[in-house]
Write a protein that holds these residues in place. Structure first.
Motif, PDB file in Angstrom:
ATOM      1  N   PHE A  85      32.101  36.669  53.116  1.00 25.59           N
ATOM      2  CA  PHE A  85      32.056  37.393  51.845  1.00 25.59           C
ATOM      3  C   PHE A  85      33.045  38.568  51.853  1.00 25.59           C
ATOM      4  CE2 PHE A  85      30.099  40.663  49.003  1.00 25.59           C
ATOM      5  CZ  PHE A  85      30.353  40.001  47.812  1.00 25.59           C
ATOM      6  N   TYR A  88      36.390  37.254  51.249  1.00 26.11           N
ATOM      7  CA  TYR A  88      36.503  36.887  49.826  1.00 26.11           C
ATOM      8  C   TYR A  88      36.829  38.130  48.981  1.00 26.11           C
ATOM      9  CZ  TYR A  88      34.626  35.508  45.179  1.00 26.11           C
ATOM     10  OH  TYR A  88      34.439  35.268  43.842  1.00 26.11           O
ATOM     11  N   VAL A  89      36.067  39.188  49.226  1.00 24.56           N
ATOM     12  CA  VAL A  89      36.285  40.432  48.466  1.00 24.56           C
ATOM     13  C   VAL A  89      37.691  40.970  48.740  1.00 24.56           C
ATOM     14  CG1 VAL A  89      35.511  42.831  48.208  1.00 24.56           C
ATOM     15  CG2 VAL A  89      33.831  41.004  48.336  1.00 24.56           C
ATOM     16  N   LEU A  92      40.323  38.632  46.959  1.00 24.45           N
ATOM     17  CA  LEU A  92      40.308  38.518  45.478  1.00 24.45           C
ATOM     18  C   LEU A  92      41.534  39.133  44.797  1.00 24.45           C
ATOM     19  CD1 LEU A  92      36.619  39.017  44.229  1.00 24.45           C
ATOM     20  CD2 LEU A  92      38.212  37.273  43.472  1.00 24.45           C
ATOM     21  N   PHE A  97      41.029  35.234  41.174  1.00 26.06           N
ATOM     22  CA  PHE A  97      39.627  34.798  41.127  1.00 26.06           C
ATOM     23  C   PHE A  97      39.483  33.310  41.419  1.00 26.06           C
ATOM     24  CE2 PHE A  97      36.012  32.980  38.868  1.00 26.06           C
ATOM     25  CZ  PHE A  97      34.988  33.720  39.402  1.00 26.06           C
ATOM     26  N   THR A 101      37.720  32.241  44.813  1.00 25.93           N
ATOM     27  CA  THR A 101      36.343  31.771  44.611  1.00 25.93           C
ATOM     28  C   THR A 101      36.172  30.339  45.127  1.00 25.93           C
ATOM     29  OG1 THR A 101      36.025  33.229  42.731  1.00 25.93           O
ATOM     30  CG2 THR A 101      34.568  31.324  42.841  1.00 25.93           C
ATOM     31  N   TYR A 104      36.055  30.557  48.820  1.00 24.23           N
ATOM     32  CA  TYR A 104      34.825  31.214  49.283  1.00 24.23           C
ATOM     33  C   TYR A 104      33.630  30.269  49.200  1.00 24.23           C
ATOM     34  CZ  TYR A 104      30.586  33.919  49.169  1.00 24.23           C
ATOM     35  OH  TYR A 104      29.313  34.355  49.414  1.00 24.23           O
ATOM     36  N   VAL A 105      33.473  29.600  48.063  1.00 25.32           N
ATOM     37  CA  VAL A 105      32.323  28.708  47.891  1.00 25.32           C
ATOM     38  C   VAL A 105      32.383  27.577  48.927  1.00 25.32           C
ATOM     39  CG1 VAL A 105      31.190  27.075  46.313  1.00 25.32           C
ATOM     40  CG2 VAL A 105      31.994  29.269  45.449  1.00 25.32           C
ATOM     41  N   THR A 108      31.567  29.095  52.453  1.00 23.72           N
ATOM     42  CA  THR A 108      30.161  29.471  52.641  1.00 23.72           C
ATOM     43  C   THR A 108      29.273  28.236  52.693  1.00 23.72           C
ATOM     44  OG1 THR A 108      30.624  31.503  51.455  1.00 23.72           O
ATOM     45  CG2 THR A 108      28.317  30.978  51.767  1.00 23.72           C
ATOM     46  N   THR A 131      32.647  25.475  40.567  1.00 27.85           N
ATOM     47  CA  THR A 131      32.214  26.871  40.439  1.00 27.85           C
ATOM     48  C   THR A 131      33.372  27.736  39.963  1.00 27.85           C
ATOM     49  OG1 THR A 131      30.688  26.523  42.264  1.00 27.85           O
ATOM     50  CG2 THR A 131      31.100  28.804  41.663  1.00 27.85           C
ATOM     51  N   THR A 135      33.042  29.008  36.023  1.00 26.65           N
ATOM     52  CA  THR A 135      32.852  30.459  35.842  1.00 26.65           C
ATOM     53  C   THR A 135      34.086  31.059  35.159  1.00 26.65           C
ATOM     54  OG1 THR A 135      33.588  30.768  38.121  1.00 26.65           O
ATOM     55  CG2 THR A 135      31.225  30.936  37.715  1.00 26.65           C
TER      56      THR A 135
END
Lengths: 155, 510
Positions: A85, A88-89, A92, A97, A101, A104-105, A108, A131, A135
């Protein structure tokens, strides 16, 4: 020996005293009866007293013997989940995004339930893409939320 | 009042409000049914979707989630023996045995109808009391507000079961978060540690999202990969058909149980930041104490299900009263709602209902209609909900976290809030692992600013500090704070003595 309550109390006591010291440098204004440090000193003073209470209660408490059997917890997985995470942050603003994202998905998902065959890898891939895209479409197109663009990708 | 409520109901019946309410109710039922996904997490997930909506649309969706979540949690409690959420734990005690005894439909629908009855009785309380309470609160000066917020914090800290000191420290840490940034009088920077972002203070929504979402998700992640055995539920192909009239009669033929459990739920809801998990346990305990056959509790009797489910849905109404009349969140879900109101520039508190009558009565109407919509979702979809629990958490959690990131980012389109989310995600998990309760912390973060502003206002109006004690309402509120702390200390000592006695008895048995 301190228990986790004692260590917690000690950490909060140290932090509140450090911040209290920080409030001493705040200058009062002669035009108003209360300076900017008035309320923080009360809060930090009360916190220091409460954390001291927690610390002393732990020092003087009779500690029960530790429970012999506990459910084994997977802290390594927690640390890795936080690390992914954090990446990911961090990524970004650079990747944007959609790319960050998706990655990241997928990462994880693969971390929490490692895919065992091509079918489960495909599931992870589809979830990651869906995702990121759903989103993005819902928030950018429908709800008009401007999601981060990547400095490196421009995407 | 009735005229405004009627107008609110007609307003909500418009498709543009009814649709978010329905979708919220559906998401709430699903979120409530999924073990490991709390209602707070579900409402956090819904939050970013509400940014682009009108305030009443967004709040309707959140109210739908809240009501749906409280009802949805009972599905897995009754049929799988796994509470979908903490406020359905007590439902498991009798719901699951009843289902195992061959009456899964009866167990399920007793819970659903008890939820509906409890929730609608709660609606009567919500509509009847919010405005009068707000009118009383309008007479408050800064001294009374200060004392009210102190009372809220001390009550929450005092209700923490494990340690009063930890509850109070947790609330104090929350208040510390609010002192970082500019002071409210002169705007002078304080304790910003040289970080420019901190000069504006730390926004509470990313803190709340980070603390609650990560504490919950990581607590689930740490149990993953441990080979935890799945609970043995009822056969998923079994019939859930039931005579609804008969089930409803089983509930209304126990009016004292229904009313008392609802009352408990309302009172717990009104008290700040406690939530339905306490309400359902307390209502179950009370039902057992008042019962003529307490030994039958836990074997699958309707009283246990009715008590638990009517109280946790009534708890929602109680929480809404507190936030709408005083601006104090009754629990984590209403804290998120408070954030949603702030985003739309609406100030909660005693003036909320008089300044935003359409919105306030729209919220009442949404709360009432949500019960019907939840029923509409569950009548055809209850079996489908049972299959939802098979969704792997490994797929669910990253999606939830992405929505948390969007929620934090979209507050003002900056990455700073996402960094706050990350930091407080770690912090929240650390607090959980150190045994510090989250509820007082969040209440401290939400009320800290207000405590400071009212303290400063009071002292700038009159520098006599004794006014906090000599003004009647303020004095009573502060005395109540001291009493609540004293009661918590007494209760804690009593339970410690009991534990010590039990340990001695155990040792003697050997």
């Amino acid at each position: 020996m301190l228990s986790r309550d004692g260590w917690g109390g000690l950490a909060v006591l140290a932090a509140s005293l450090l911040l209290f010291w920080g409030t001493l440098g705040l200058k009062d204004n002669p035009l108003v009866p209360i300076g900017p440090g008035f309320y923080p000193r009360i809060v930090l003073g009360v916190t220091a007293v409460l954390s001291l209470w927690l610390l002393l209660a732990d020092v003087f408490a009779s500690k029960p013997p530790a429970a012999s059997r506990r459910e084994p917890l997977n802290y390594r997985l927690v640390a890795l989940t936080f690390a992914v995470f954090g990446l990911y942050v961090g990524a970004l603003p650079y990747l944007g995004f959609r790319i960050a994202t998706g990655l990241y998905v997928a990462a994880t998902c693969a971390l929490l339930a490692p895919p065992r065959n091509a079918k489960t890898w495909a599931g992870v891939f589809i979830l990651a893409v869906l995702t990121a895209l759903v989103t993005y479409l819902v928030f950018e197109r429908y709800l008009l939320v401007l999601l981060p663009r990547g400095r490196l990708t421009g995407f | 009042m009735f005229e405004l409520l009627g107008a609110g109901l007609l307003n909500i019946l418009q498709l543009k409000y009814l649709m978010p309410l329905f979708i919220g109710s559906l998401i709430g039922v699903v979120g409530g049914a999924l073990p490991g996904i709390t209602i707070t997490m579900t409402v956090i997930v819904v939050l970013p979707f509400t940014f682009g909506l009108e305030p009443l649309q967004g709040l309707s969706a959140m109210i739908g989630v809240y009501v749906g979540g409280e009802t949805g949690g009972l599905i897995t409690s009754c049929l799988l023996g796994i509470p979908g959420k903490p406020s359905a734990v007590a439902t498991t005690f009798d719901g699951f045995p009843m289902a195992k005894n061959g009456e899964p439909g009866r167990a399920l629908w007793l819970g659903i109808w008890a939820s509906i009855f409890g929730g609608l009785l709660g609606a009567v309380f919500l509509v009847a009391t919010t405005e009068p309470l707000a009118t009383i609160a309008l007479a408050f000066g800064p001294w009374e507000y200060f004392s009210l917020f102190i009372l809220a914090l001390s009550m929450v800290a005092g209700l923490v079961e494990s340690s009063l000191a930890k509850g109070l420290v947790s609330g104090a840490i929350g208040c510390i978060i609010t002192i970082l940034g500019n002071d409210p009088v002169l705007g002078q920077e304080r304790l910003t540690l040289g970080i420019p972002f901190l000069s504006g203070g730390i926004p509470f929504l990313p803190v709340l999202i980070g603390v609650f979402a990560f504490a919950q998700i990581m607590s689930e992640v740490e149990r993953m990969g441990g080979g935890v055995k799945a609970a043995e539920g009822v056969d998923r192909g079994v019939s859930l058909a039931v005579s609804h009239v008969k089930v409803m009669w089983e509930i209304v033929s126990r009016p004292f149980l229904l009313l008392w459990s609802t009352f408990i739920g309302l009172v717990i809801g009104v008290l700040p930041a406690i939530g339905g998990s306490a309400a359902n346990m307390l209502a179950y305990d009370q039902a057992k104490k008042f019962s003529r056959h307490p030994e039958k509790f836990g074997t699958g009797i309707p009283e246990g299900i009715i008590a638990s489910e009517s109280s946790n849905n009534a708890n929602v109404a109680g929480s809404l009263v507190t936030i709408m009349a005083f601006g104090i969140p009754g629990d984590a879900v209403t804290a998120v709602m408070l954030g949603a109101l702030t985003i739309h520039g609406i100030q909660s508190g005693p003036l909320f209902i008089s300044q935003n009558a359409t919105l306030a009565y729209g919220m009442f109407a949404a709360y009432i209609l949500a019960h019907g919509l939840v029923l509409l979702v569950l009548l055809p979809g209850v079996r489908w909900m049972l299959h939802m629990v098979t969704i792997p958490k490994a797929m669910l959690f990253p999606v939830v976290i992405v929505l948390c990131v969007i929620g934090a980012y979209a507050l003002n389109n900056t990455m700073d809030n996402v960094y706050v989310l990350l930091v407080f995600g770690l912090f929240g998990y650390g607090m959980v692992k150190s045994g510090f309760p989250l509820a007082p912390f969040i209440l401290g973060v939400i009320l800290g600013d207000q405590i400071e502003i009212n303290l400063v206002r009071a002292i700038m109006t009159d520098s006599n500090p004794w006014l906090f004690l000599t003004r009647p309402i303020s004095g009573v509120l502060l005395a109540a704070s001291v009493l609540s702390v004293a009661a918590a200390i007494w209760q804690h000592r009593r339970s410690q003595k009991r534990l010590a006695q039990a340990a001695q008895d155990d040792a003697a048995d050997f």
